[in-house]
Design an enzyme around this catalytic site. Structure first.
Site, mmCIF file in Angstrom:
data_model
loop_
_atom_site.group_PDB
_atom_site.id
_atom_site.type_symbol
_atom_site.label_atom_id
_atom_site.label_comp_id
_atom_site.label_asym_id
_atom_site.label_seq_id
_atom_site.Cartn_x
_atom_site.Cartn_y
_atom_site.Cartn_z
ATOM 1 N N ARG A 238 -80.073 14.730 54.434
ATOM 2 C CA ARG A 238 -78.990 14.534 54.903
ATOM 3 C C ARG A 238 -78.988 14.574 56.470
ATOM 4 N NH1 ARG A 238 -77.111 12.890 50.920
ATOM 5 N NH2 ARG A 238 -75.667 13.810 49.700
ATOM 6 N N GLU A 267 -71.731 10.532 60.094
ATOM 7 C CA GLU A 267 -71.759 9.235 59.673
ATOM 8 C C GLU A 267 -70.292 8.915 59.476
ATOM 9 O OE1 GLU A 267 -73.783 9.422 55.659
ATOM 10 O OE2 GLU A 267 -75.472 10.035 56.698
ATOM 11 N N HIS A 285 -77.148 4.877 55.096
ATOM 12 C CA HIS A 285 -77.105 5.831 54.040
ATOM 13 C C HIS A 285 -77.039 5.118 52.843
ATOM 14 C CE1 HIS A 285 -75.448 10.105 52.547
ATOM 15 N NE2 HIS A 285 -76.233 9.530 51.758
HETATM 16 C C1 DGY Z 1 -76.547 11.511 47.255
HETATM 17 O O1 DGY Z 1 -76.452 11.215 45.929
HETATM 18 O O2 DGY Z 1 -76.560 12.639 47.530
HETATM 19 C C2 DGY Z 1 -76.715 10.272 47.869
HETATM 20 O O3 DGY Z 1 -77.003 10.701 49.262
HETATM 21 C C3 DGY Z 1 -75.223 9.451 48.126
HETATM 22 O O4 DGY Z 1 -74.666 10.081 48.885
#
Ligand code: DGY
Length: 331
Positions: A238, A267, A285
């Site tokens: 993240r 984002e 992402h």
């Molecule tokens: C997750 O599964 O957490 C991926 O980052 C998609 O958001």
């Protein structure tokens, strides 16, 4: 009255069948995040919600959606959901771990290779038409094989990255709050190391922690300064795990060699400085974005929601204390 479900993304049509056969289902039919106002309006009367990681499922949503019993997210990450409030209100929260492990590990490795071997730059150079003579001393990158990889967060995805590193003859260090079993360490040839020591030792640092209060801005100015000037930072977890402003400074001042980033603090807004840097590889992402994996995630999210609405335990329930209460009520 039939129970009703809001699905905030089109997903894959056929995946929704179990829900369509049993409940009223409303699907946001666009390929973009559902606008907040519309989300608030449409969730109001729903019993189930299938949400994406871009949908903030917070106290405001729980206040509006008084009939909600299950929230199933199409993601492994759950930092967009206020699980504490949900739990207090007896709402089940479920996610989709496991099915995206290998795909996300592939991307982490791809970012590592891309930034180290300057593949982004090389690709831009090739397309630009500048390649007129054989190149010998240009676009020289850094070897990945036999280097030291530091993995921060040694859960499913961190371990899958370690498995790939084995094939590249890399030395694998890891940091996690919990030590892995001896068998796992020996299978992956991975060595536990304190975080600051790992940062100072690794040639590549790859982040695989969930975002929570303890990991927000885990990689800040002080920790970036510990890294080798020749080292690369990879993030597929993240964005908020890194202090982005500190990272930009470290990259500008060449305190580290480069970064491969799939996730960002805000984002889809990216700081201009990052966009302009050649030694940074940026992706939008897409950690779990293979056709196969996204389909499996959607299927699992639908299954979690379906089970929850049927009064059965979702496969990946994150707040089992709610289930215990429900179980007690059911029995
Ligand atoms: C997750 O599964 O957490 C991926 O980052 C998609 O958001």
């Amino acid at each position: 009255m039939k129970k009703s479900v809001l699905v905030t993304n089109k997903l894959f049509e056929e995946v929704l069948n179990p829900l369509l056969n049993r409940f009223e289902v409303e699907v946001f039919q666009q390929d973009e995040p559902m606008p907040r106002d519309l989300f608030k309006e449409r969730v109001e009367d729903k019993t189930g919600l299938i949400a994406m990681s871009v949908d903030r499922v917070d106290q405001e949503i729980f206040d509006i959606a008084q009939s909600l019993t299950v929230v199933s997210t199409v993601s492994v990450g759950v930092d967009h959901i206020d699980i504490e409030t949900a739990t207090k209100r007896g709402i089940m929260i479920a996610n989709t771990p496991g099915v995206l492990t290998e795909t996300t590990a592939d991307l982490a490795f791809a970012l590592m290779m891309t930034v180290a071997r300057r593949i982004g730059e090389a690709e831009r150079y090739t397309r630009s038409g500048k390649w007129k003579i054989p190149i010998y001393r240009r676009l020289l990158g850094t070897d990945v094989y036999r280097k030291t990889l530091g993995i921060i967060g040694f859960g499913r995805i961190g371990r899958a990255v370690a498995r790939r590193a084995g094939g590249f003859g890399m030395k694998v260090l890891y940091y996690d709050i919990a030590r892995a079993d001896k068998a796992v360490e020996s299978d992956l040839n991975a060595h536990l190391m304190p975080l600051d020591e790992l940062l100072a030792t690794a040639d590549f640092v790859s982040l695989h922690v969930p975002l929570d209060k303890s990991t927000e801005k885990l990689i800040d100015q002080r920790r970036l300064a510990l890294m080798k000037r020749s080292a690369f930072l990879i993030n597929t977890s993240r964005g908020k795990v890194i202090d982005e402003i500190d990272l930009i400074k470290a990259l500008k001042h060449k305190e580290i060699a480069g970064a491969g980033l799939d996730v960002f603090e805000r984002e889809p807004c990216l700081p201009r400085e990052l966009i302009e840097m050649e030694n940074v590889v940026l992706t939008p992402h897409i950690g779990s974005a293979s056709y196969e994996t996204r389909k499996k995630m959607a299927e699992l999210a639908v299954e979690n929601c379906f089970l929850g609405l049927e009064g059965r335990r979702p496969r990946y329930l994150l707040n089992p204390e709610v289930w215990k209460e429900k179980g007690d009520k059911i029995s």
